[in-house]
Design an enzyme around this catalytic site. Structure first.
Site, PDB file in Angstrom:
ATOM      1  N   ASN A 149      -8.570  -0.525   4.018  1.00  0.00           N
ATOM      2  CA  ASN A 149      -8.657  -0.805   2.581  1.00  0.00           C
ATOM      3  C   ASN A 149      -7.643  -1.847   2.139  1.00  0.00           C
ATOM      4  O   ASN A 149      -7.699  -2.340   1.033  1.00  0.00           O
ATOM      5  CB  ASN A 149      -8.472   0.485   1.783  1.00  0.00           C
ATOM      6  N   ARG A 179      -5.478   4.169  -8.072  1.00  0.00           N
ATOM      7  CA  ARG A 179      -6.938   4.241  -8.080  1.00  0.00           C
ATOM      8  C   ARG A 179      -7.546   2.862  -7.948  1.00  0.00           C
ATOM      9  O   ARG A 179      -8.522   2.548  -8.613  1.00  0.00           O
ATOM     10  CB  ARG A 179      -7.429   4.897  -9.387  1.00  0.00           C
ATOM     11  N   ASP A 197       0.870  -1.158   0.000  1.00  0.00           N
ATOM     12  CA  ASP A 197       0.000   0.000   0.000  1.00  0.00           C
ATOM     13  C   ASP A 197       0.917   1.221   0.000  1.00  0.00           C
ATOM     14  O   ASP A 197       2.105   1.111   0.295  1.00  0.00           O
ATOM     15  CB  ASP A 197      -0.849  -0.055   1.270  1.00  0.00           C
ATOM     16  N   ASP A 216      -4.592   6.216  -4.514  1.00  0.00           N
ATOM     17  CA  ASP A 216      -4.309   7.583  -4.953  1.00  0.00           C
ATOM     18  C   ASP A 216      -4.426   7.740  -6.450  1.00  0.00           C
ATOM     19  O   ASP A 216      -4.422   6.776  -7.190  1.00  0.00           O
ATOM     20  CB  ASP A 216      -2.884   7.954  -4.549  1.00  0.00           C
ATOM     21  N   ASP A 241      -1.677  -0.648   5.839  1.00  0.00           N
ATOM     22  CA  ASP A 241      -1.972  -0.167   7.186  1.00  0.00           C
ATOM     23  C   ASP A 241      -3.445   0.092   7.414  1.00  0.00           C
ATOM     24  O   ASP A 241      -3.888   0.186   8.540  1.00  0.00           O
ATOM     25  CB  ASP A 241      -1.207   1.120   7.469  1.00  0.00           C
TER      26      ASP A 241
END
Lengths: 352, 1152
Positions: free
Chosen positions: B813, B784, B372, B684, B810
């Site tokens: 998601n 995304r 992530d 992002d 973390d």
């Protein structure tokens, strides 16, 4: 980030004075938990490799020689008598012969002593094809009964030789005792009887701790089927050494058991006459019976295997040591030579 | 209601009170060996069993009980976590406009709730109204997609009046919507209210587990509850994971089972034959008087019974204690991970945590890491670091990449080697100090030329003023006054904007207020000046989106001048510059590329002065576009915006450092050198993701970027999806071609793909080729992506490559991906606990991943692999001797060993040494592991647990069993006396002597296997041998009723006998000779890496020959295309090239 940093630094300062909850989560340092215990890290350097093999060779070869010479010093006389002790008219009907209680089972054998046998000379009987290690056989004994006169009824595991047909407990019970070896040997030289000492042929611990001196044979060999030898009911089990030896079941189907000892020297070329009471049935399963006279050395009886094996492996190690010397001479590798690292040997693979 | 909706109660546990026993027991007996031992235990109650029942049942109960207790504890923790969530409270409309608090779990679909500031939404809600007049609210979706920026949600206009408790007295409406699904960014439905039907879109939907921010309260209606909510739909069942080694271990156990069945069949056939043909002659067994177990008349039946006996008897081939021992070892290994001070984070006070001990060894075999971004690689904090204004670069701070490169250049001149030294601590210090110096979050700028008002003395002060104004005005943020400090903080849509505003504030342009139409800025040119509050009327806002890559505001300043302020990606801005606005283009471009190389996020700033008339004409068109209704509204708006955003004048560029977590670039570098691949999966947007790629050296200048994105399609077309897919398919094919045709060895490719494209490429027909492309790229960045897609990508990598994957994240998601990967690592201590709860390992900083994998993973892999191999060896060596003996007992099922020996063999006599091997073995020290990340490849390539090695160990076991049995039997042949007093050996003596040899042989074997002896290993190995003799003494001294023929066996029969000791020495040596010769030969001719390094360390060569040591360390690193080192090397190549151009006479072979 920066603000949290500031708060931590203050937390640390206060942590020095008063241990906080936060601090308690910090693992305590110890060499054990950090896996930093001092350790020795032996390495198989060429010197050590050659040294190990050479050392094995140096130790093994003398042991081998010593064992071999000890084994050679043992004098052994073996006489197979099962076939010859059947009278010629009964040949082919060995079973009838051995199972008929009225036949004369005495048999005389003559043995020539090849070399002088120093006292004590051990007398063994050797059976073959006899499965003393069969599970059914091994389990068929009651140690409690042998040790304690009040437990003579503990015969459940002895079936089918636990109780007589009318229900009385057999002492000693079980298949092992029931099939007790009962050939007997009488030795004489020039018509002079040689005394056979049958004391101390069993382990002392067996006599003192496993076979009680208060337990006497009872109802033994009284059933419909007669197995092997009978026991004198007036002698306690602890003194029935033939039984005690027999009850030590052998590991393999071919085995020797100690019969007694002759405590005088037998001279070379002496002819020994043995009168055998050939009672024991090995004919039904084709087992051989042998009488063995043997002296003993520090490695026991005649068994050259240990010596040969030691010599072989010692020699092998010697050649391995030589082989490694040659290997290191012809294909030397400096220890810790970085060119042997995988990324140096095969650069294309590591670039993968 | 016709439909039965789920309650809002959620449960993430694997078991409940009723299902625990059956399910957990089922789990336990999925292990084949356990099932076998269960059967054996049941059968041991019958007379068929060759061994006592207790000796079969007790170990099994112990093993299963231990494992189940562990499961129960883990599930209990999950249950407690669920309860906490379920009993959170929320205000619900009770009746007559009154709201009262109730537990989350009691919410039902259709309930009206009021959620207050900084609370989580308890379920998926339809937003009705908020404390703002226009019905907007700000939402933080950190737990859903990992983004910390705020999202704006907007209610329907018709529900705006419902903004107080009383308004809900008679509120009635009907919502019709799609069925629960996992898509976070879509929602279809309509709302029937006051006889009107209104369409709903995702803008009105507030998702469970996101947080209300910057808004006093909102009212909403519950649409989806509990497991129907989007966030729960996105969660996948937590699977029980098993390591590769353990799976392979099962296969080996199957092999051993086959052997077991085979030799049992041989035994039972042998037994039946013996019973039928020979036993009738064995009068000493009374063959006429038997039961069915030994019935010569029914050999088949007896044989069948014997098959069961044999299966139990030879059970020693299957190491039951293997499971117990591996559990114990893994718990110890986990303890070492938990206790490792090098993985303890001083800042948060959280140590590393192995949450499950099942996967320790898997850590040593990782091939691909899926990470992530936000909160894992970055702190999600932007720092304003540099800027270029009017062609002058400001800001003296340097990034980590620059520091390393500078360091390297200086070291190269000294040594002349290509060594790049990045000690974990050294480059950190300057960065760290820098952080300490600046105490302002988001601002890390140092340059006296601009600070404290001195910019007014710079030559281009006018441009600088414009630059600062653009920073302060061109954004969509909201200021928030911190009452305590009197300082403004900003809630911005992106952290970059926040950093700009903080920078503007520090430069003296404090944005302090936003109204519907104006932005207020307090300006102060120098510390001596007074604050001047200026109002800028915001005329238009041209919003940012990923396609436009720019945003603009049109403002009217106090003097009435109309300005267009535009910031955006440099390429976009540069093509819109006017002829006069290009004055600084050259310098700025150079600065931008420098910044980019240094891993900074850059934006170009520009402006344009507008004439009143020009503006009015444009605005008319803009308003028209804005009010137009229909599908092409966005297209229209874009077109109109395009008209205005041209003829710009370049002012400068900003460089913002996306603050990476401490040590992240170094860690990525080391992991890359260890041969690991790193994929970044982030929610992002693409630009942010690319910037982070630069910052953590996954991307660098000169890397060929392959961007896959779904072409915008016309949704009206019938086969639009098909078209998009075909387009993507083409892109992938082209990219694969490009990668294949590349000749330059230094060329590296980066694949960047966005979520929309992923939805297509993850479909069955494309995913294989997508994966093919991805594995050929040095780095892969997916942006995304939804949580579900993260999990799907993880699954694709896991199943497509067949290699071990590790996912690290973390936030909530990341849960799906963490659960899907072979190993899930949660970053603890930042935000939420969901990721940690779902993870297998929790660490508090990304950089600890290096130590977790390269040190603990490497060790654990080797330890467990060696341990399992040894286990099989030892049980084969022991178990087969039992079989050989059978052949000499008429296959009757008698064991040559005492029951007690057999019981103790696995439990006491050989277990501790193997546990010490599994827990404490170190082939090389932890420092060496870190210095030579290449050693990690031994695990990835599975050098220590491949079939070749396993079969080798099994062969060794077979050899040892043959040696042990036949040599023992030959030496202790019952045909001759073994003692000087003429005694012959009985079964107990042979068995005990043989067993002594086994104990010596297997313990010497393990000593040869170990390369690291602490006092623990010494104690366990030699102690095991000693304990065997102690046991014999104790056993022999006890009651003869227990020991039987083993009574006083050592003292009386074996101890005083030379042959006994000679046989032990001989057989123990012969058993281990081939292994010793093998490892000696291997070390002499074919040393493995750790062998050579052990030798270097042993002879302290590393101290004597420093250069060699350093050189090897750098060579040991996998030639990587990503990471810090690769980047610095690329930079050096670049610099050298320049050098050559300057001095053509110098001929050094360098590929540029």
């Amino acid at each position: 980030m920066s603000s949290s940093l500031a708060s931590v630094s203050t937390a640390e300062e206060s942590g020095d004075t008063s241990p906080q909850q936060k601090q308690s989560k910090k693992p305590k340092y110890s060499r054990f938990t950090q896996q930093e215990l001092p350790a020795c890290k032996p390495l198989l350097t060429p010197g050590i490799v050659i040294g190990i093999f050479a050392l094995i060779a140096v130790v093994f070869i003398p042991i081998g020689l010593a064992s071999l010479s000890a084994s050679e010093s043992v004098v052994e006389v073996v006489d197979r008598y099962d076939a010859d002790c059947v009278p010629s008219d009964m040949q082919g009907r060995e079973l009838d012969f051995i199972q008929n209680s009225s036949t004369n089972k005495t048999c005389t054998r003559r043995l020539i002593i090849p070399k002088t046998m120093k006292s004590p000379v051990h007398i063994y009987y050797e059976l073959d094809n006899f499965y003393q290690n069969h599970r059914r056989y091994v389990k068929s004994r009651s140690d409690k009964q042998l040790l304690n006169p009040s437990k003579e009824g503990e015969t459940k595991i002895c079936a089918p030789e636990g109780n007589t047909p009318d229900g009385k407990p057999i002492v000693p019970c079980g298949l092992i005792a029931w099939s007790l070896f009962n050939d007997t040997y009488t030795f004489s030289v020039n018509s002079k009887i040689i005394q056979v000492n049958k004391k101390n042929i069993a382990w002392a611990s067996d006599r003192s701790h496993k076979f009680s001196k208060d337990v006497y044979p009872k109802n033994f060999q009284k059933g419909a089927l007669i197995g092997g030898g009978k026991l004198n009911e007036s002698i306690p089990l602890s003194e029935q050494e033939d039984l005690i030896v027999w009850m030590r079941t052998a590991a393999l189907p071919t085995f020797r058991k100690l019969y007694g000892r002759i405590e005088e020297d037998l001279l070379a070329n002496e002819e020994i006459t043995v009168v055998i009471d050939n009672n024991y049935n090995t004919y039904s399963f084709g087992g051989k019976k042998k009488l063995v006279l043997s002296t003993a050395s520090w490695i026991g009886g005649k068994n050259s295997f240990l010596g040969v094996a030691y010599l072989t492996v010692g020699g092998l190690c010697l050649s391995l040591a030589l082989g490694f010397i040659i290997l290191y001479l012809f294909k030397p590798r400096t220890l810790g030579d970085p060119s042997y690292l995988s990324w140096n040997r095969n650069p294309s693979a590591s670039a993968d | 209601m016709p439909l039965k909706y789920h309650s809002n109660y959620i449960s993430t546990t694997k078991y409940n009170v009723i299902t625990f026993l059956p399910k957990a027991i089922f789990e336990q007996f999925r292990r084949v060996a356990n099932l076998y031992f269960l059967l054996a235990a049941i059968l041991s109650l019958t007379p068929v069993a060759p061994l006592s029942a207790v000796s079969m049942i007790a170990p099994l109960a112990f093993v299963v009980g231990l494992s189940m207790a562990k499961e129960a504890l883990e599930d209990w923790r999950r249950f407690i976590q669920d309860m906490k969530v379920n009993s959170r409270k929320v205000a619900v409309h009770k009746s007559e406009g009154l709201f009262g608090y109730t537990h989350w779990q009691k919410l039902r679909v259709g309930d009206l709730v009021k959620v207050e500031k900084d609370q989580f939404f308890p379920a998926d809600l339809l937003l009705l109204s908020s404390s703002y007049e226009d019905g907007i609210c700000y939402v933080e979706t950190m737990n859903l997609d990992g983004e910390t920026n705020l999202k704006v949600k907007r209610s329907l206009e018709v529900t705006l009046p419902l903004d107080e408790d009383e308004a809900f007295k008679d509120f009635r409406g009907i919502i019709r919507c799609e069925d629960p699904n996992s898509s976070l960014y879509s929602f279809v439905g309509n709302f029937e209210y006051q006889q009107q039907v209104y369409a709903l879109d995702p803008n009105q939907i507030l998702l469970r587990d996101s947080k209300l921010r910057n808004t006093q309260y909102i009212y909403g209606v519950v649409i989806f509850t509990g497991h129907d909510t989007k966030v729960m739909q996105n969660s996948t069942d937590s699977p029980s994971k098993r390591s590769r080694i353990e799976k392979k271990m099962d296969k080996i156990i199957y092999v051993l089972f086959s052997v077991l069945v085979l030799i049992s069949l041989i035994s039972s056939i042998g037994f039946a034959v013996n019973t039928k043909y020979y036993m009738p002659n064995w009068w000493f067994l009374e063959p006429k008087n038997t039961n069915d177990l030994y019935n010569p008349d029914k050999p088949a039946l007896s044989g069948l019974f014997h098959l069961i006996t044999a299966l139990i008897l030879y059970g020693y081939l299957i190491p039951i204690s293997l499971y117990v021992s591996t559990e114990v070892v893994k718990v110890l290994q986990a303890m070492f991970i938990n206790q490792d001070l090098h993985m303890y984070d001083e800042e948060t006070g959280i140590p590393a945590q192995a949450r499950t001990s099942n996967l320790n060894e898997e850590l040593g075999q990782v091939h691909t890491i899926l990470s992530d971004k936000t909160g894992t690689l970055t702190c999600n904090q932007m720092d304003f670091l540099k800027c270029s204004i009017a062609g002058v670069s400001y800001g003296v701070g340097s990034t980590e990449v620059e520091i390393a490169a500078a360091k390297h250049m200086s070291s190269e001149s000294d040594f002349g080697t290509s060594e790049i030294e990045i000690e974990p601590s050294t480059p950190m210090t300057p960065v760290f100090e820098r952080v300490r110096k600046s105490t302002i979050k988001g601002f890390n700028f140092e340059d006296d030329r601009l600070m404290n008002g001195s910019w007014t003395h710079e030559p281009n002060s006018g441009k600088i003023l414009m630059f600062f104004r653009i920073l302060a005005l061109c954004h969509t943020a909201i200021p928030e006054l911190n009452e305590e400090t009197g300082v403004f903080t900003y809630e911005a849509e992106s952290p970059d904007e926040g950093a700009f505003l903080v920078a503007a504030r520090e430069f003296g342009f404090e944005f302090c207020k936003r109204t519907q139409s104006s932005v207020f800025v307090r300006e102060r040119y120098s510390p001596a000046d007074d604050l001047v509050e200026r109002e800028f009327k915001v005329l238009n806002l041209l919003e940012f989106n990923s396609k436009r890559k720019r945003m603009s505001v049109i403002v009217r300043d106090e003097s009435g001048q109309i300005l267009l302020l535009c910031k955006g990606a440099d390429s976009i801005i540069f093509e819109r510059l006017s002829k006069t606005g290009r004055t600084f283009e050259g310098d700025t471009t150079r600065h931008l590329s420098e910044y980019g190389e240094a891993g900074l996020r850059t934006l170009a700033l520009s402006y344009r002065v507008l004439e009143e008339s020009e503006y009015l004409a444009w605005n008319a068109e803009f308003v028209k576009a804005k009010t137009s209704i229909g599908a092409d509204r966005d297209v229209q708006l874009e077109r109109v915006a395009e008209l205005m955003e041209k003829e710009l004048i370049l002012v400068g560029a900003t460089a913002v450092e996306d603050k990476l977590q401490r040590g992240v670039p170094q860690c990525i570098d080391k992991l890359a050198q260890a041969g690991l691949k790193l994929w970044v999966l982030t929610g992002d947007k693409m630009e942010t993701a690319i910037n982070i790629g630069y910052a953590c050296s996954l991307l660098r200048q000169g890397m060929k970027q392959i961007c896959l994105s779904a072409a915008p399609s016309d949704p009206t077309q019938p086969n639009a999806k098909q078209a998009v897919k075909e387009n993507l398919s083409l892109q992938i094919s082209n990219a694969i071609q490009m990668v294949k045709l590349e000749r330059d060895p230094h060329a590296a490719f980066a694949l960047i793909i966005d979520g929309k494209a992923l939805t297509h490429t993850l479909q069955d027909d494309l995913k294989a080729r997508f994966l093919e492309l991805a594995v050929n790229c040095a780095s892969v960045i997916c942006c995304r992506v939804s949580p579900k897609q993260k999990a799907l990508v993880t699954r694709l990598v896991k199943e497509g490559t067949g290699k071990t994957t590790l996912a690290v994240g973390d936030g909530a998601n990341d849960v799906g991906m963490i659960q899907e990967a072979d190993i899930g690592v949660g970053i603890s201590g930042v935000e939420g606990m969901q990721a940690v709860m779902a993870s297998d390992f929790a660490i508090s900083q990304f950089r600890f991943l290096e130590r977790l994998l390269v040190v603990h993973g490497h060790w654990c892999y080797k330890r467990v692999a060696q341990m399992i191999c040894y286990f099989f060896y030892k049980n084969i060596a022991f178990g087969l001797t039992i079989f050989y003996f059978e052949a000499f007992t008429g296959f009757s099922g008698q064991s040559v060993y005492d029951d007690w020996y057999m019981l103790l063999f696995n439990v006491v006599l050989t277990s501790l040494p193997v546990i010490s091997l599994g827990a404490f073995e170190q082939d090389v020290s932890s420092e060496v592991c870190l210095q030579f990340p290449a050693l990690y490849q031994q695990g990835t390539k599975n050098l220590f647990f491949d079939w070749y090695r396993i079969l080798g160990w099994m062969g060794n076991g077979l050899y040892s069993s043959l040696v042990l049995y036949f040599l023992s039997v030959s030496i202790f042949s019952s045909e001759s006396a073994f003692r000087s007093d003429g005694q012959t050996a009985d079964m107990a003596a042979v068995g005990t002597a043989m067993f002594t040899c086994i104990i010596w042989a297997v313990n010497i074997q393990i000593a040869l296997t170990m390369s690291h002896f602490t006092w623990i290993q010494h104690l366990f190995v030699w102690g095991s041998i000693a304990s065997w003799y102690l046991f014999l003494l104790a056993y022999g001294a006890g009651s003869p009723l227990i020991s039987g023929n083993a009574f006083q066996i050592l003292v009386e029969a074996l101890g005083p006998t030379a042959v006994y000791w000679l046989s032990t020495l001989f057989i123990a040596v012969v058993c281990n000779l081939p292994y010793l010769a093998h490892i000696s030969y291997q070390r002499a001719c074919n040393p493995l890496d750790h062998h050579v390094i052990q030798e270097i360390k042993y002879y302290k060569k590393d101290l004597e020959d420093h250069d060699m040591w350093k050189r090897e360390r750098s060579k040991a690193r996998q030639e990587t295309k990503i990471g810090f080192t690769a980047r610095v090397e690329a930079k050096i190549r670049h610099l050298k090239c320049r050098l050559h151009k300057k001095i053509p006479s110098l001929t050094i072979q360098t590929v540029c």
